[in-house]
Design an enzyme around this catalytic site. Sequence first.
Site, PDB file in Angstrom:
ATOM      1  N   GLU A 256       0.881  -1.181   0.000  1.00 15.83           N
ATOM      2  CA  GLU A 256       0.000   0.000   0.000  1.00 15.83           C
ATOM      3  C   GLU A 256       0.906   1.214   0.000  1.00 15.83           C
ATOM      4  OE1 GLU A 256      -2.595  -0.194   3.342  1.00 15.83           O
ATOM      5  OE2 GLU A 256      -3.683  -1.893   2.546  1.00 15.83           O
ATOM      6  N   CYS A 290      -2.489   8.865   3.438  1.00 19.58           N
ATOM      7  CA  CYS A 290      -2.211   8.529   2.040  1.00 19.58           C
ATOM      8  C   CYS A 290      -3.324   8.991   1.105  1.00 19.58           C
ATOM      9  CB  CYS A 290      -1.995   7.033   1.915  1.00 19.58           C
ATOM     10  SG  CYS A 290      -3.328   6.091   2.644  1.00 19.58           S
TER      11      CYS A 290
HETATM   12  P1  NAD Z   1       8.741   4.640   4.185  1.00 19.91           P
HETATM   13  O1  NAD Z   1       8.608   3.868   2.926  1.00 19.91           O
HETATM   14  O2  NAD Z   1       9.893   5.569   4.331  1.00 19.91           O
HETATM   15  O3  NAD Z   1       8.854   3.659   5.440  1.00 19.91           O
HETATM   16  C1  NAD Z   1       7.827   2.738   5.770  1.00 19.91           C
HETATM   17  C2  NAD Z   1       8.411   1.617   6.616  1.00 19.91           C
HETATM   18  O4  NAD Z   1       9.323   0.859   5.834  1.00 19.91           O
HETATM   19  C3  NAD Z   1       9.195   2.072   7.846  1.00 19.91           C
HETATM   20  O5  NAD Z   1       8.931   1.171   8.892  1.00 19.91           O
HETATM   21  C4  NAD Z   1      10.638   1.966   7.385  1.00 19.91           C
HETATM   22  O6  NAD Z   1      11.565   1.790   8.429  1.00 19.91           O
HETATM   23  C5  NAD Z   1      10.580   0.737   6.497  1.00 19.91           C
HETATM   24  N1  NAD Z   1      11.582   0.671   5.445  1.00 19.91           N
HETATM   25  C6  NAD Z   1      12.168   1.687   4.771  1.00 19.91           C
HETATM   26  N2  NAD Z   1      13.016   1.198   3.845  1.00 19.91           N
HETATM   27  C7  NAD Z   1      12.946  -0.150   3.927  1.00 19.91           C
HETATM   28  C8  NAD Z   1      13.601  -1.213   3.224  1.00 19.91           C
HETATM   29  N3  NAD Z   1      14.472  -0.988   2.233  1.00 19.91           N
HETATM   30  N4  NAD Z   1      13.303  -2.484   3.573  1.00 19.91           N
HETATM   31  C9  NAD Z   1      12.413  -2.746   4.559  1.00 19.91           C
HETATM   32  N5  NAD Z   1      11.787  -1.783   5.265  1.00 19.91           N
HETATM   33  C10 NAD Z   1      12.029  -0.497   4.946  1.00 19.91           C
HETATM   34  O7  NAD Z   1       7.363   5.385   4.374  1.00 19.91           O
HETATM   35  P2  NAD Z   1       6.955   6.437   5.498  1.00 19.91           P
HETATM   36  O8  NAD Z   1       7.715   7.701   5.227  1.00 19.91           O
HETATM   37  O9  NAD Z   1       7.066   5.802   6.821  1.00 19.91           O
HETATM   38  O10 NAD Z   1       5.388   6.651   5.212  1.00 19.91           O
HETATM   39  C11 NAD Z   1       4.884   7.612   4.337  1.00 19.91           C
HETATM   40  C12 NAD Z   1       4.456   6.979   3.036  1.00 19.91           C
HETATM   41  O11 NAD Z   1       3.482   5.962   3.300  1.00 19.91           O
HETATM   42  C13 NAD Z   1       3.774   7.954   2.093  1.00 19.91           C
HETATM   43  O12 NAD Z   1       4.265   7.759   0.788  1.00 19.91           O
HETATM   44  C14 NAD Z   1       2.295   7.540   2.151  1.00 19.91           C
HETATM   45  O13 NAD Z   1       1.546   7.871   1.009  1.00 19.91           O
HETATM   46  C15 NAD Z   1       2.410   6.066   2.365  1.00 19.91           C
HETATM   47  N6  NAD Z   1       1.176   5.506   2.950  1.00 19.91           N
HETATM   48  C16 NAD Z   1       0.349   4.746   2.140  1.00 19.91           C
HETATM   49  C17 NAD Z   1      -0.846   4.214   2.659  1.00 19.91           C
HETATM   50  C18 NAD Z   1      -1.782   3.380   1.802  1.00 19.91           C
HETATM   51  O14 NAD Z   1      -2.715   2.775   2.352  1.00 19.91           O
HETATM   52  N7  NAD Z   1      -1.597   3.313   0.500  1.00 19.91           N
HETATM   53  C19 NAD Z   1      -1.178   4.444   3.998  1.00 19.91           C
HETATM   54  C20 NAD Z   1      -0.322   5.214   4.775  1.00 19.91           C
HETATM   55  C21 NAD Z   1       0.865   5.732   4.245  1.00 19.91           C
END
Ligand code: NAD
Length: 493
Positions: A256, A290
């Site tokens: 997501e 999001c």
């Molecule tokens: P992010 O991708 O930076 O991090 C999300 C999670 O992934 C964190 O726990 C992080 O530590 C982990 N992570 C980062 N790199 C990784 C890797 N290489 N391998 C494994 N884990 C890794 O996202 P964020 O900044 O925490 O959240 C914001 C984003 O989330 C925005 O783009 C938003 O649109 C999206 N979002 C989407 C939805 C949806 O339902 N589509 C819902 C909420 C947020």
Amino acid sequence: MTHELKNFIAGRWVASDSVFEKRSPFDGSLVAHVHEASRDMVSEAVERGRDVSIGTAAQTWGNLPQKRRLAIIHDFAAKLMERVDDLVEAEVADTGRSYWQARNFDGARAAGLFKAYADLAAGLETRSKPFDTPGGQALWYTARRPKGVIACICPWNMPLLMACMKVAPALAMGNAAILKPSEETPSSATILAEVVASSDIPDGAFSLIHGFGSGSAGGFLTAHQDVDAITFTGESGTGSAIMKVAADGLRDVSLELGGKNAAIVFGDAVMDRVAEGVQRSAFFNCGQICFCTERAYVHRSRFDEFVDRMAGVARGIVVGQKDQNGFSMGPLISQTHREKVVGLLDTVKPDGGEFVSGGGVPQFGDERDNGAFVEPSIAIGLSEDARFVREEAFGPVMHVAPFDDEAEVISLANNTRYGLATSIWTESLNRAHRVAPQIRVGHAWINSWQMRDLLSPLAGVGISGVGDQGGQRSLEFCSQPQTITTRIFGDDP
Ligand code: NAD
């Protein structure tokens, strides 16, 4: 009080030599010292998880009679509800949002998902069909088995809700869930683990690992070959990186991801409703949902009226009141994220646009200046290829542009590689239902925004997601379908 947040691995609290600080985005104060999980700790969580879900100890969880497993989850859900005040406190501390928001949109609503998924799993039906074969008759039926270890990797914007949306269906189907919350929001996940520790959920069926992404807990978890499936919510770029890692071992993913969502306001819309709905969709949770609107397309006949109304609303938003009983806007999650959002705001004027509200960082003259606040910002006058119109900010920002006819606005709304959500504002039933299916998004709202049954399906289009989640679809993702066929003989020997 500063908390010491450890990992919870197979029933034990595990400290680490590597500890990082979690600071409040409200005023920069220290919230917690967080213990970063090492590769060995992650491996232990995965191996013990495999054992109790589909391995030698599966009789304690994965193979437990469903009724017993769901009763354990119900007991856990009741215990979690007793900690709702603590969960609210944790969300406020980590995210800087108001108590009003954390009480109404996070606490009990999120914790309630464990009961909801247990009930849904109890009613999950499988398929069956008798059929003729050359030798006589046969019958097939489908069964759903636990997949094994499900990695649940969460973002920081709705930390508790996201964690519960992933962990609840994983446990309900007999898997082991390994939760990796964002490094920005470790607190509510730790309370979840405390409640697991006091419940009958067996050691290993739930583990919590703290840390970062690549080269840290998130990277160790996704790369582990005994992780059977990964459910991830976060940025599109991270989703793509995780999908590549999951290709090794052909492991299943549900992603997501981000959005650049459009609100579409037709000439016949009722402006009072539009103003209320679109301002929420742009500024709720400081624009860090999001589904938030970052582009608004307004029929030219109502463009000036809309811009004036929204600019007035944005200027009236109270920023930085933690105890306000009602809508107030909190900070972004971190100074780092604010740098990204301000970086996008700074492109508006050089690219030929102008702000009708906001555009910068508020000054308070107190400790909140150490926080990560930004003004609710509305811009106009940019072309469709401007960075502000194309890139996800994930902050309280919106660009407004006029349109002349229906076909044009459908094409404008679809002019993005994202495809998460839209909201359509019109009094014409025909137009609403004609336009909604033509917008390439996972969720279209009509005269509303984010009215969401958490058990309804959500599937992002394009770089907004892979696979779908929510309700039955989450239970299906968290289980392995198996077809069992039996021959029916015409007589007994
Ligand atoms: P992010 O991708 O930076 O991090 C999300 C999670 O992934 C964190 O726990 C992080 O530590 C982990 N992570 C980062 N790199 C990784 C890797 N290489 N391998 C494994 N884990 C890794 O996202 P964020 O900044 O925490 O959240 C914001 C984003 O989330 C925005 O783009 C938003 O649109 C999206 N979002 C989407 C939805 C949806 O339902 N589509 C819902 C909420 C947020």
